[in-house]
Scaffold this motif. Structure first.
Motif, PDB file in Angstrom:
ATOM      1  N   TRP A 102      35.374  43.558  17.658  1.00 22.87           N
ATOM      2  CA  TRP A 102      35.817  43.585  16.268  1.00 22.87           C
ATOM      3  C   TRP A 102      34.644  43.368  15.325  1.00 22.87           C
ATOM      4  N   PRO A 103      34.548  44.102  14.240  1.00 19.30           N
ATOM      5  CA  PRO A 103      35.505  45.128  13.829  1.00 19.30           C
ATOM      6  C   PRO A 103      35.233  46.498  14.455  1.00 19.30           C
ATOM      7  N   ASN A 104      33.942  46.870  14.621  1.00 24.23           N
ATOM      8  CA  ASN A 104      33.716  48.222  15.146  1.00 24.23           C
ATOM      9  C   ASN A 104      32.376  48.389  15.870  1.00 24.23           C
ATOM     10  N   ASP A 105      31.980  47.354  16.602  1.00 21.73           N
ATOM     11  CA  ASP A 105      30.825  47.535  17.494  1.00 21.73           C
ATOM     12  C   ASP A 105      31.356  48.001  18.843  1.00 21.73           C
ATOM     13  N   ILE A 106      30.589  48.841  19.507  1.00 20.11           N
ATOM     14  CA  ILE A 106      31.031  49.276  20.828  1.00 20.11           C
ATOM     15  C   ILE A 106      30.160  48.582  21.875  1.00 20.11           C
ATOM     16  N   TYR A 107      30.842  47.937  22.785  1.00 25.19           N
ATOM     17  CA  TYR A 107      30.167  47.149  23.818  1.00 25.19           C
ATOM     18  C   TYR A 107      30.390  47.756  25.197  1.00 25.19           C
ATOM     19  N   ARG A 199      37.278  40.678  24.281  1.00 29.05           N
ATOM     20  CA  ARG A 199      37.769  39.291  24.303  1.00 29.05           C
ATOM     21  C   ARG A 199      39.210  39.122  23.813  1.00 29.05           C
ATOM     22  N   PHE A 200      39.981  40.195  23.752  1.00 31.68           N
ATOM     23  CA  PHE A 200      41.363  40.044  23.277  1.00 31.68           C
ATOM     24  C   PHE A 200      42.127  39.110  24.207  1.00 31.68           C
ATOM     25  N   ASN A 201      42.749  38.101  23.610  1.00 34.97           N
ATOM     26  CA  ASN A 201      43.591  37.145  24.343  1.00 34.97           C
ATOM     27  C   ASN A 201      42.842  36.361  25.425  1.00 34.97           C
ATOM     28  N   GLU A 202      41.492  36.321  25.312  1.00 35.53           N
ATOM     29  CA  GLU A 202      40.716  35.505  26.263  1.00 35.53           C
ATOM     30  C   GLU A 202      40.246  34.260  25.545  1.00 35.53           C
ATOM     31  N   SER A 203      40.249  33.139  26.234  1.00 34.17           N
ATOM     32  CA  SER A 203      39.721  31.927  25.611  1.00 34.17           C
ATOM     33  C   SER A 203      38.189  32.035  25.580  1.00 34.17           C
ATOM     34  N   ALA A 204      37.608  31.931  24.395  1.00 33.98           N
ATOM     35  CA  ALA A 204      36.152  32.120  24.274  1.00 33.98           C
ATOM     36  C   ALA A 204      35.614  31.291  23.108  1.00 33.98           C
ATOM     37  N   ASN A 205      34.287  31.243  23.006  1.00 35.91           N
ATOM     38  CA  ASN A 205      33.639  30.390  21.999  1.00 35.91           C
ATOM     39  C   ASN A 205      33.276  31.166  20.739  1.00 35.91           C
ATOM     40  N   HIS A 240      35.102  40.062   8.209  1.00 34.65           N
ATOM     41  CA  HIS A 240      33.850  40.409   8.887  1.00 34.65           C
ATOM     42  C   HIS A 240      32.734  39.475   8.414  1.00 34.65           C
ATOM     43  N   LYS A 241      31.931  39.005   9.345  1.00 32.85           N
ATOM     44  CA  LYS A 241      30.772  38.122   9.099  1.00 32.85           C
ATOM     45  C   LYS A 241      31.165  36.665   8.859  1.00 32.85           C
ATOM     46  N   GLU A 242      32.451  36.362   8.808  1.00 33.54           N
ATOM     47  CA  GLU A 242      32.846  34.956   8.611  1.00 33.54           C
ATOM     48  C   GLU A 242      32.885  34.200   9.937  1.00 33.54           C
ATOM     49  N   VAL A 243      32.870  34.941  11.032  1.00 31.46           N
ATOM     50  CA  VAL A 243      32.942  34.282  12.343  1.00 31.46           C
ATOM     51  C   VAL A 243      31.938  34.945  13.271  1.00 31.46           C
ATOM     52  N   GLU A 244      31.346  34.132  14.101  1.00 27.94           N
ATOM     53  CA  GLU A 244      30.350  34.645  15.037  1.00 27.94           C
ATOM     54  C   GLU A 244      30.865  34.451  16.456  1.00 27.94           C
ATOM     55  N   TYR A 245      30.649  35.441  17.277  1.00 26.36           N
ATOM     56  CA  TYR A 245      31.033  35.315  18.692  1.00 26.36           C
ATOM     57  C   TYR A 245      29.889  34.587  19.406  1.00 26.36           C
ATOM     58  N   VAL A 246      30.221  33.554  20.164  1.00 27.02           N
ATOM     59  CA  VAL A 246      29.189  32.818  20.898  1.00 27.02           C
ATOM     60  C   VAL A 246      29.337  33.181  22.368  1.00 27.02           C
ATOM     61  N   ARG A 247      28.196  33.380  23.006  1.00 27.56           N
ATOM     62  CA  ARG A 247      28.273  33.786  24.422  1.00 27.56           C
ATOM     63  C   ARG A 247      28.382  32.593  25.349  1.00 27.56           C
TER      64      ARG A 247
END
Ligand code: BTN
Length: 247
Positions: A102-107, A199-205, A240-247
């Motif tokens: 989200w929103p539109n990066d392809i991984y 990460r849909f519906n996965e518990s993550a940081n 967008h940009k209000e939250v960061e995905y942490v690995r």
């Protein structure tokens, strides 16, 4: 089936500042689906103020012009959904573990293989024109920029890809996905977007306002707002940009 993008034009350029800038300066009235494709961008633009790194001649860097005048401005996130699904469709032909962050990066896995910028103009309350810039890393083997986690298709498969062939395949997929929203079938696009969401519906940081938390993505609202449920059961919403995905 009748083509959505009839009479589209293709501008093939060796070098340009940015295909999005070039597309925005074309005379009005270009047929829908027209493409500006460049082998080399001197000032390839990424999201925000970022630059888009792409070694000349190695990757796909192009823009496509759309007129989704049937979309209310409030529903403009559907363009993001349609385009990211089409890019994910293309990459899934060659690689496993393709997802849309989200929103539109392809991984692919935990690395970014493609990015999208969408520049809309709005008239009254509807979208008038959308210039969609797409960068897909295909044949580049080494990345020098600060981008945290770039990846190319060649790095995954060890093969090289013909840029024009990939562009044509992708245009067909964009046309296929775009037809759904043009025909008012938003539900299919919603379902498919969530089904490939990273990460849909996965518990993550995650990190927001400088604070780390654990959460699950539970929804993306039609407006594009990301909805998560944190570990305390609290629903939190982000732009967008209000939250960061942490690995
Ligand atoms: C991102 O930062 O994720 C978005 C990258 C978008 C890059 C593409 S390459 C073609 C088009 N022209 C540009 O200047 N940028 C987009």
């Amino acid at each position: 089936m009748e083509k959505v993008f009839k009479n589209r034009r293709i501008f093939e350029l060796n070098v340009v500042d940015s295909t999005n800038s070039y597309a925005s300066e074309l005379p009005p009235g270009m047929p829908e689906g027209s493409i500006v494709w460049a082998l080399n961008q001197i000032k390839g633009r990424g999201q925000g103020n970022n630059r888009w790194e792409s070694e000349p001649g190695k990757n796909l860097t192009f823009s496509i012009i759309l007129y989704p005048t049937f979309l209310k401005a409030a529903d403009q996130f559907y363009i993001s959904k349609v385009i990211s699904l089409a890019v994910a469709d293309l990459l899934a032909l060659f690689a496993d573990r393709v997802s849309i962050k989200w929103p539109n990066d392809i991984y692919v896995g935990d690395k970014k293989i493609a990015g999208i910028i969408i520049e809309n103009s709005v008239e009254i309350s509807n979208i008038k024109q959308s210039i969609v810039g797409i960068g897909i890393n295909l044949n580049q083997k080494i990345f020098s920029s600060d981008a945290p986690n770039p990846l190319s298709l060649a790095q995954i498969t060890g093969k090289d890809y013909d840029l024009k062939e990939m562009l044509e395949k992708l245009c067909d997929l964009i046309e296929y996905r775009y037809r759904f929203i043009k025909d008012n079938d938003f539900q299919t696009i919603d379902n498919d977007y969530v089904s490939v969401l990273y990460r849909f519906n996965e518990s993550a940081n995650y990190l927001a306002d400088g604070k780390a938390f654990k959460a699950r993505i539970i929804e993306v609202e039609p407006s594009g707002v990301l909805v998560v449920r944190d570990n305390n059961g609290i629903i939190r919403k982000f732009l967008h940009k209000e939250v960061e995905y942490v690995r």
